[in-house]
Design a protein around this motif. Structure first.
Motif, mmCIF file in Angstrom:
data_model
loop_
_atom_site.group_PDB
_atom_site.id
_atom_site.type_symbol
_atom_site.label_atom_id
_atom_site.label_comp_id
_atom_site.label_asym_id
_atom_site.label_seq_id
_atom_site.Cartn_x
_atom_site.Cartn_y
_atom_site.Cartn_z
ATOM 1 N N TYR A 396 0.723 -1.290 -0.088
ATOM 2 C CA TYR A 396 -0.110 -0.183 -0.005
ATOM 3 C C TYR A 396 0.770 1.219 -0.013
ATOM 4 O O TYR A 396 0.588 2.209 -0.717
ATOM 5 N N ALA A 399 2.816 1.749 -3.229
ATOM 6 C CA ALA A 399 2.091 2.212 -4.312
ATOM 7 C C ALA A 399 2.139 3.822 -4.059
ATOM 8 O O ALA A 399 1.938 4.523 -5.253
ATOM 9 N N CYS A 416 -0.142 -2.793 -8.372
ATOM 10 C CA CYS A 416 -1.322 -3.158 -7.612
ATOM 11 C C CYS A 416 -1.822 -4.330 -8.452
ATOM 12 O O CYS A 416 -2.500 -4.941 -7.947
ATOM 13 N N ARG A 424 -5.048 -6.148 -3.845
ATOM 14 C CA ARG A 424 -5.018 -5.329 -4.811
ATOM 15 C C ARG A 424 -5.878 -4.050 -4.433
ATOM 16 O O ARG A 424 -5.500 -3.032 -4.987
ATOM 17 N N CYS A 427 -4.085 -1.890 -2.251
ATOM 18 C CA CYS A 427 -3.007 -1.103 -3.214
ATOM 19 C C CYS A 427 -3.698 0.248 -4.126
ATOM 20 O O CYS A 427 -3.029 1.060 -4.005
ATOM 21 N N TRP A 428 -4.602 -0.304 -4.815
ATOM 22 C CA TRP A 428 -5.390 0.876 -5.427
ATOM 23 C C TRP A 428 -6.080 2.015 -4.578
ATOM 24 O O TRP A 428 -5.732 3.057 -5.054
ATOM 25 N N HIS A 458 -11.291 -1.928 -8.805
ATOM 26 C CA HIS A 458 -9.950 -0.960 -8.409
ATOM 27 C C HIS A 458 -10.518 0.417 -8.626
ATOM 28 O O HIS A 458 -10.097 1.307 -7.714
#
Length: 471
Positions: A396, A399, A416, A424, A427-428, A458
């Motif tokens: 996280y 990113a 991501c 994911r 992360c986004w 996402h």
């Protein structure tokens, strides 16, 4: 002062002030023959400077005040400090005349450049005829700092940064010293804009971990008295052009923290307490991030006294609650070099953080993984695996740093989209967190997420990170 106090800082800082006040009162220390050969060197010795400061040229080993060999101040900064005093040091204007102050200032500046190969171009920038071509025969990084600052001063930051960003793609003296060169470009740009901090900020970009912004603030503090430190700090980042986006505003108050540490001779408590005087809580807390980053990784090679070899989490485990977030958010900048970049060991040290702050320490590791790998998604994921059950926090934060560095989601998207499926979305969310800081308008923030994503899930995560409601 707002919020909790720095634990022990009041006592420590108070003791330092008492000790510094005694400096110059007759404790002369010893001086080398080279110091005795110059008028400035004699004044340095007779005024008792050696009793407080370390300066190898004068064989001075004082530890009460800043280590001048490490701080590497320019003559203008030394003269100002000797005249005005401040940060615990008494004024010498009643003991030394203007000529004597200039002599000792020049001696200190010359001595530190001789001992270290040069000092801060940013703080004391003065344009000259140095060019990049003239630096190529020596590969002296101070020469490149001056050359790029000259370009910014003569032609503005865009030309200097365009060339700089091209040059740092190739390993060499410019790439290896990119952060300090970016500082110098910021200083030259501030001079180009006649010391208008707002204009200089919006004309630049965060090349090489935002060194440009740090240099502007470092330069802006030149000549500011200690009594005006809080007011000047509030003024520097108040320009409406800086406040048009959270991203630029953060760069300013974060850079302010770096500038405060450099200005005060790496006085951590004073720098933090000056951050507390900023106009808003957000400004104050964001400012502490620059303070702690400069404490861990000095822009000029200064070793802060606010570090402990036997406690790599210090000072995070000794500060008040209001300071803990950015202290832990930056702490692996201290841990990793001390452990030879043993990521697994760093993750274990993070587990010893204060209760509730382990997650932020792991996020610090993710940010550093991004920088260490030069934004390489494959290597970042390998590093973040060492965080085990908290790998998602590492990814996280990585990113976020990638978007912050690129000022776009270009490379963060790959991270991501190739991360383990279960992380994911988070992360986004990190991507959205930084994208959302680029614009105030909800519609524009939403468009940035829309443009970055293909998968609906996402996009929703990006919206969440960008604080877009009702999606």
């Amino acid at each position: 002062m707002r919020g909790g106090a720095f634990l022990g800082a009041a006592v420590l800082a108070g003791a330092t002030v008492v000790a510094l006040t005694a400096c110059g009162g007759g404790s002369k220390g010893s001086s080398s023959s080279s110091a005795a050969d110059s008028a400035g060197g004699k004044i340095f010795a007779s005024a008792g400077c050696a009793g407080c400061h370390t300066l190898s040229e004068a064989k001075a080993k004082g530890t009460i005040g800043p280590n001048l060999d490490q701080l590497k101040p320019d003559a203008q900064r030394v003269a100002h400090q000797v005249r005005q005093g401040g940060v615990g040091m008494p004024s010498f204007s009643g003991k030394l005349n203007a000529g004597q102050i200039q002599q000792v200032a020049q001696f200190v500046a010359d001595a530190t450049r001789k001992a270290t190969g040069g000092g801060s171009v940013a703080a004391g920038f003065k344009p000259d005829d140095t060019t990049i071509d003239s630096c190529q025969s020596t590969n002296d990084f101070h020469c490149y700092e001056q050359a790029f600052a000259n370009i910014a001063y003569k032609s503005g930051p865009k030309k200097a940064l365009d060339l700089f960003d091209q040059k740092i793609k190739t390993p060499g003296p410019i790439e290896s010293d990119c952060h300090r060169i970016a500082h110098a470009i910021g200083a030259g740009s501030l001079t180009y804009f006649h010391n208008n901090v707002g204009q200089a900020f919006v004309a630049g970009r965060p090349s090489c971990t935002s060194g440009y912004y740090h240099g502007i603030l470092e330069r802006a503090f030149l000549g500011i008295s200690q009594s005006d430190l809080g007011a000047a700090s509030r003024r520097f980042c108040a320009d409406p052009v800086i406040r048009k986006s959270e991203f630029i505003a953060y760069q300013c108050v974060h850079g302010l923290g770096h500038g405060l540490m450099i200005y005060t001779g790496y006085d951590l408590p004073l720098s933090l307490h000056t951050c507390d005087k900023l106009s808003t809580e957000w400004d104050a807390i964001s400012c502490t991030g620059g303070v702690f980053m400069e404490n861990y990784q000095s822009s000029y090679g200064v070793k802060s006294k606010w570090l402990k070899a036997n406690d790599l989490l210090y000072p995070c485990d000794a500060v008040g609650q209001r300071y803990k977030y950015y202290c832990y958010d930056m702490v692996t900048a201290r841990i990793l070099p001390a452990t030879n970049y043993n990521w697994a060991k760093a993750a274990k040290i993070c587990q010893r953080s204060d209760k509730g702050w382990v997650k932020i320490c792991i996020q610090s590791m993710g940010r550093d993984a991004s920088g260490f790998t030069r934004l390489d998604p494959v290597r970042i994921l390998d590093i973040c695996k060492t965080a085990k059950s908290m790998m998602n926090e590492c990814v996280y934060s990585a990113a976020k740093d990638m978007v912050y560095t690129d000022v776009s989601p270009r490379r963060a998207k790959t991270l991501c989209n190739t991360a383990p499926a279960g992380m994911r979305g988070y992360c986004w969310e990190g991507i959205g967190n930084i994208l959302g800081s680029f614009d105030r308008e909800t519609a524009q923030r939403k468009k940035r997420c829309d443009d970055a994503t293909i998968v609906k899930a996402h996009r929703v995560s990006c919206y969440r990170g960008a604080h877009i409601e009702g999606f």
